[in-house]
Design an enzyme around this catalytic site. Structure first.
Site, short mmCIF file in Angstrom:
data_model
loop_
_atom_site.label_atom_id
_atom_site.label_comp_id
_atom_site.label_asym_id
_atom_site.label_seq_id
_atom_site.Cartn_x
_atom_site.Cartn_y
_atom_site.Cartn_z
CB SER A 116 -49.74 85.15 -3.16
OG SER A 116 -50.26 84.68 -4.37
CG ASP A 253 -52.56 81.45 -5.70
OD1 ASP A 253 -53.81 81.47 -5.64
OD2 ASP A 253 -51.88 82.49 -5.74
CG ASP A 255 -53.76 84.88 -2.71
OD1 ASP A 255 -53.38 84.12 -3.62
OD2 ASP A 255 -53.77 86.12 -2.83
CG ASP A 257 -54.30 85.89 -6.41
OD1 ASP A 257 -53.67 84.81 -6.41
OD2 ASP A 257 -53.76 86.99 -6.18
#
Length: 459
Positions: A116, A253, A255, A257
């Site tokens: 992430s 960010d 990833d 999400d």
């Protein structure tokens, strides 16, 4: 059974340390393949993708752009194939895209290789169920138990195939989350993709909807993900929006999400403010908003603004898993965190930065107002946090001295603020947070409580 590997957000850590090694990923792939195959009833019974008609089960693998993803992708693929599972390789894709594609391909599960918003030295694994949601706790426990089983080759090995149109499918899914005819014409946007998984997705979504798009953070090299860019480091985006004379900026960010915005003045707009704008839009244009879930860290001003709109609000523990659980329990479609992890459950099954951004832009269009005008309808209250490092935490929050300090602060604040004490999940410290109308008062009250916590915890 106690959890040994899975946390609230999958498995995560520093590459090469602890469990985050290629050997562990190989065993994890094998264990997950065996457990999910048994639950699907397929058990490697024959060739083909999917478990219908006794065919082999299939699992999709996606990843972000950090360099270790190549290594872990190969290890997971080998373990899954050895367990008799077919593997669909998606390549670099946002986490929410894996959730969507798992549903689309009727796969038994989707696996995301990502840490992430963490630096490239970290990595991790997150699973999605066939329905595009987090795996049930019992399935994670079953996979943990199977990690100790010896590996043996299945009677029929699985096969792997690459899904070449994965990005195009997800781009169309994002665009379809907006009404027919929705357009971003005459809107100038700066996108910061954090050199992460949205680098080849988000610019196309917004350009194809008509916006003029300027990009930063779209040149991943395996080691620059989240490096001085993205939603955790938005300074470059704030500067670029002002310099380019853009209407707004959007930061994701690593990833994809999470999402944060920047208004035309270069001011950061956080997840609480974005959630408020989405809720306000639903209340006035989409027949109402039946409730919003925030977290313990959601700004008190957010709660008060929703109260003024007669929109119910509840707080969950920090973590998207807990937010989603409370949303589902209440039958609400909207929830999220101040970090920008926003869940619009009537549009998709998990937090999705691109889709959440489109929900905000839809609100701007329908209201006919700028981002700074809409955010001004909610007053963020000053929030001050002190991390108190302790020699021990046992009994600190229950001590009479700390309780008296908290009670005194709450009495002084009345209905103008709140106090939160939260132990860290990873460090020997307690976070003391106070919110209120006056910054000087908030800082003083937080310091008073922190001193009480320190005296008790270091005595």
């Amino acid at each position: 059974m106690a959890r040994k590997y899975f946390g609230t957000d999958g498995i995560r850590g520093r590459v090469g340390e602890g469990v985050i090694t290629p050997d562990f990923m190989l065993r994890l792939g094998y264990a997950a393949g065996k457990v999910l195959a048994e639950r699907s009833g397929a058990k490697g019974a024959g060739p083909g993708r999917g478990s219908r008609g006794g065919q082999r089960p299939s699992i999709l693998i996606g990843k972000d752009t950090r360099i270790s993803g190549y290594m872990f992708e190969a290890a997971l693929e080998a373990g899954l194939i050895n367990a008799g599972v077919d593997v669909g390789l998606l390549g670099p894709m946002p986490t929410p895209a894996i959730a969507y594609l798992t549903r689309t391909f009727h796969a038994q599960a989707g696996i995301v290789i990502s840490a992430s918003h963490n630096p490239f030295q970290d990595n991790g694994i997150k699973f999605f169920s066939a329905g595009g949601a987090k795996l049930p706790d019992q399935v994670e426990l079953d996979i943990e138990a199977a990690l100790d089983d010896p590996m043996s080759t299945a009677g029929r090995l699985g096969k792997a195939w690459r899904i070449d149109d994965a990005a195009a499918r997800y781009i169309e899914f994002c665009k379809a989350s907006t009404p027919w005819g929705f357009a971003l014409d005459d809107l100038k946007i700066v996108l910061d993709c954090a050199n992460g998984a949205t680098y080849h997705i988000a610019p196309k979504v917004f350009r194809e909807l008509g916006a003029e798009v300027i990009t930063i953070g779209v040149s991943p090299d395996g080691q620059n993900i989240n490096l001085d860019c993205g939603s955790t480091k938005p300074a470059n985006l704030q500067q670029a929006v002002v310099e380019q004379g853009a209407d707004l900026g959007i930061a994701f960010d690593g990833d994809g999400d999470r999402v944060l915005f920047v208004d035309r003045g270069g001011n950061l707009v956080d997840g609480d403010e974005l959630l408020f704008i989405i809720a306000l839009h639903r209340q006035q244009f989409l027949g109402g908003c039946n409730g919003v879930v925030g977290t313990q860290m959601s700004n008190y001003g957010f709660e008060l603004a929703l109260k003024d709109l007669s929109i119910p609000f509840e707080r969950a523990k920090v973590g998207d898993r807990y937010v989603l659980e409370k949303m589902q329990a209440n039958g609400w479609a909207l929830g999220g965190e101040s970090s920008g992890h926003i869940i619009c459950a009537d549009a998709t099954t998990t937090g999705d930065g691109v889709i959440s951004a489109l929900q905000v832009l839809r609100a701007l269009e329908d209201f006919g107002e700028s981002l700074e005008a809409l955010r001004a309808r909610m007053k963020m209250l000053p929030q001050h946090m002190i991390n108190v490092r302790l020699s021990h935490r046992q009994g600190v929050l229950e001590s009479d001295e700390v309780r008296r300090a908290v009670a005194a602060a709450e009495e002084q604040l009345g209905d103008r603020g709140r106090v939160l004490l939260r132990p860290s999940g990873t460090e020997p410290l307690i976070r003391v947070m106070v919110e209120g109308v006056e910054r000087s008062e908030v800082e003083q009250l937080a310091a008073d409580i922190a001193r009480a916590v320190e005296r008790v915890g270091n005595s």
